[in-house]
Design an enzyme around this catalytic site. Structure first.
Site, PDB file in Angstrom:
ATOM      1  CE  LYS A  18      -2.085  -1.433   3.766  1.00  0.00           C
ATOM      2  NZ  LYS A  18      -1.589  -2.808   3.818  1.00  0.00           N
ATOM      3  N   GLY A  42       3.225  -1.059   8.943  1.00  0.00           N
ATOM      4  CA  GLY A  42       4.577  -0.793   8.447  1.00  0.00           C
ATOM      5  C   GLY A  42       4.490  -0.566   6.950  1.00  0.00           C
ATOM      6  CG  HIS A  43       1.859   1.756   5.348  1.00  0.00           C
ATOM      7  ND1 HIS A  43       0.802   2.619   5.388  1.00  0.00           N
ATOM      8  CD2 HIS A  43       1.354   0.554   5.729  1.00  0.00           C
ATOM      9  CE1 HIS A  43      -0.294   1.973   5.769  1.00  0.00           C
ATOM     10  NE2 HIS A  43       0.025   0.721   5.992  1.00  0.00           N
ATOM     11  CD  GLN A 228      -3.264  -2.469  10.663  1.00  0.00           C
ATOM     12  OE1 GLN A 228      -4.256  -1.784  10.622  1.00  0.00           O
ATOM     13  NE2 GLN A 228      -2.113  -2.023  11.101  1.00  0.00           N
TER      14      GLN A 228
HETATM   15  P1  IMP Z   1      -2.087  -6.390  16.413  1.00  0.00           P
HETATM   16  O1  IMP Z   1      -2.688  -5.463  15.421  1.00  0.00           O
HETATM   17  O2  IMP Z   1      -0.693  -6.019  16.822  1.00  0.00           O
HETATM   18  O3  IMP Z   1      -2.967  -6.637  17.600  1.00  0.00           O
HETATM   19  O4  IMP Z   1      -1.924  -7.829  15.721  1.00  0.00           O
HETATM   20  C1  IMP Z   1      -3.058  -8.630  15.368  1.00  0.00           C
HETATM   21  C2  IMP Z   1      -2.782  -9.391  14.090  1.00  0.00           C
HETATM   22  O5  IMP Z   1      -2.701  -8.486  13.000  1.00  0.00           O
HETATM   23  C3  IMP Z   1      -1.465 -10.148  14.084  1.00  0.00           C
HETATM   24  O6  IMP Z   1      -1.629 -11.328  13.310  1.00  0.00           O
HETATM   25  C4  IMP Z   1      -0.509  -9.209  13.380  1.00  0.00           C
HETATM   26  O7  IMP Z   1       0.572  -9.871  12.801  1.00  0.00           O
HETATM   27  C5  IMP Z   1      -1.444  -8.623  12.340  1.00  0.00           C
HETATM   28  N1  IMP Z   1      -1.033  -7.288  11.880  1.00  0.00           N
HETATM   29  C6  IMP Z   1      -1.242  -6.113  12.520  1.00  0.00           C
HETATM   30  N2  IMP Z   1      -0.791  -5.086  11.779  1.00  0.00           N
HETATM   31  C7  IMP Z   1      -0.298  -5.617  10.644  1.00  0.00           C
HETATM   32  C8  IMP Z   1       0.292  -5.054   9.452  1.00  0.00           C
HETATM   33  O8  IMP Z   1       0.422  -3.840   9.303  1.00  0.00           O
HETATM   34  N3  IMP Z   1       0.669  -5.953   8.496  1.00  0.00           N
HETATM   35  C9  IMP Z   1       0.475  -7.282   8.622  1.00  0.00           C
HETATM   36  N4  IMP Z   1      -0.067  -7.861   9.701  1.00  0.00           N
HETATM   37  C10 IMP Z   1      -0.462  -7.023  10.703  1.00  0.00           C
END
Ligand code: IMP
Length: 408
Positions: A18, A42-43, A228
């Site tokens: 993205k 993480g963009h 995400q």
């Molecule tokens: P949280 O958002 O840190 O609570 O993580 C919940 C789930 O979302 C986990 O499986 C993370 O690896 C995934 N996740 C959260 N943010 C990202 C992102 O920016 N990219 C990929 N996976 C994400």
């Protein structure tokens, strides 16, 4: 209300590319707005060979003349934001009230949220979610709980917020001690840190909703930058293995404080395979040499945590669901040739039934592959990214106005 706005979202499990798409579109937009998630995102954007990994600050910050907005729907980690702002300044980018506005109504991701995230994951063991450890779930949990939440605007009254921080730390410490036998956090120390956050950020805190609504009335173009991916959406993803906010285009109105019609053209970003970080269902996962090859060629390691990503084939069912959910108008296909696009054989999942899986040979020309994706997903592929550089973007079947001017 006709709108020229654009919403860029991920249609898989995040990490679809993205950042690059936002960077390509940003020069033709006046505002770039983050409306969901927090420092879990993480963009990655590469400018003239230099790599930028943005977590909280919208990717528009890398373009002059763009006003960047961290809207109310974000779980805002002030320490990460300050680090990111300082790193950008060190690399020659101006960051200040003239190009960054943080919503006073966004919620602060506090040290106790990270502590709760870590302790909960440890206690869950094999049943853990596999979070990024950024305190995202506990922060949104407190938002819903209200009495133990702190909003960004409270940093404008440093004395009052210090008192609240000491009080909430005490409550959290009692819970951590009772539930996990954990050592207490130092409320005074956190309150002191908050004083620094206030000093650094106050000039950039304000009412982002009214700014954006005014911009809409004036016909200024806004880009909403999703975090995400759709399959991680708290309501519509693979619950409970999801993040804690509304990351689809459906989350834009609430997360940014704008009318639903302001969403504009929805551009869904996909890559030609799938990856997922953390636990949870992943029907096309290749937990084998193929997955290893995809990971290696696609450099599939978490931007935020450095974790190796789980990799597998493109899942047309999951993406079609995400397309329908957000009313996606166009697709942006990333990582076509710079990563696993060079694999000799490519498979696309078109159904979940065991032993009845249809597979596709990669067409000799990547073009046929794109045609097939358009056919399967019933949407035009607007953009194709064929490399990290800004120039390595092909305009395909796009109808986004002004985009031809934006892509260099
Ligand atoms: P949280 O958002 O840190 O609570 O993580 C919940 C789930 O979302 C986990 O499986 C993370 O690896 C995934 N996740 C959260 N943010 C990202 C992102 O920016 N990219 C990929 N996976 C994400």
């Amino acid at each position: 209300m006709a709108t020229q706005n654009v919403t860029v979202i991920g249609l898989q499990w995040g990490d679809e590319g993205k950042g690059k798409v936002v960077d390509a579109l940003a020069p033709s937009c006046r505002y770039v707005v983050r409306y969901c998630g927090g420092a879990n995102a993480g963009h990655t954007v590469t400018v003239d060979g230099e790599r930028f990994a943005m977590h909280l600050i919208p990717c528009g910050i890398l373009n002059k003349g763009v006003m960047n907005v961290v809207a109310n729907g974000v779980a805002f980690d002030p320490a990460v934001a300050i680090e990111e702002i300082q790193a950008l300044r060190r690399r020659g980018f101006a960051v200040g009230p003239e190009n960054l506005l943080i919503s006073a109504a966004a919620h602060l991701a506090m040290p106790w949220h990270k502590q709760a995230d870590r302790l909960s994951e440890e206690a869950l063991g094999g049943g853990r979610i596999g979070t990024t450890g950024r305190g995202i779930g506990p922060c949104y949990g407190d938002k819903a709980n209200r009495s133990t939440a702190i909003r960004v605007g409270e940093l404008l009254d440093a004395e009052r917020v210090a008192g609240r921080i000491e009080h909430i730390t005490e409550l959290k410490n009692r819970a951590f001690q009772a539930l996990y036998g954990a050592a207490p956090l130092d409320g005074r120390d956190i309150a002191q840190q908050a004083g620094q956050w206030s000093a650094e950020l106050s000039s950039m805190i304000g009412d982002s909703g009214s700014l954006l609504r005014r911009a809409i009335q004036q016909g200024r173009r806004i880009l909403f930058e999703g975090g995400q991916g759709s399959m991680l959406d708290v309501d519509h993803g693979t619950y409970p293995f999801v993040t804690s906010s509304s990351v689809t285009a459906c989350g834009v109105p609430v997360g940014a404080g704008v009318p639903p019609k302001a969403v504009g053209t929805v551009l869904g970003v996909i890559k030609c395979y799938s990856s997922r970080v953390g636990q949870g269902p992943f029907p096309t996962e290749q937990n084998n040499a193929i997955g290893d090859l995809i990971r290696q060629r696609g450099n599939e390691y978490g931007t935020t945590t450095g974790r190796p990503r789980r990799c597998g084939w493109f899942d047309a069912l999951a993406v079609r669901y995400a397309v329908e959910l957000s009313g996606v108008d166009e697709l942006a296909l990333s990582l076509l040739m710079d990563g696993p696009g060079r694999l000799e054989t490519f498979r696309i999942c078109v159904g979940y039934r065991l032993n009845n899986r249809m597979v596709e040979q990669l067409p000799q020309a990547a073009r046929r592959y794109v045609d097939r994706l358009e056919q399967l997903l019933d949407r035009p592929v607007g953009l194709i990214s064929v490399g990290l550089g800004r120039r390595q973007t092909i305009l395909h079947h796009t109808h986004v106005p002004g985009l031809d001017l934006a892509v260099r």
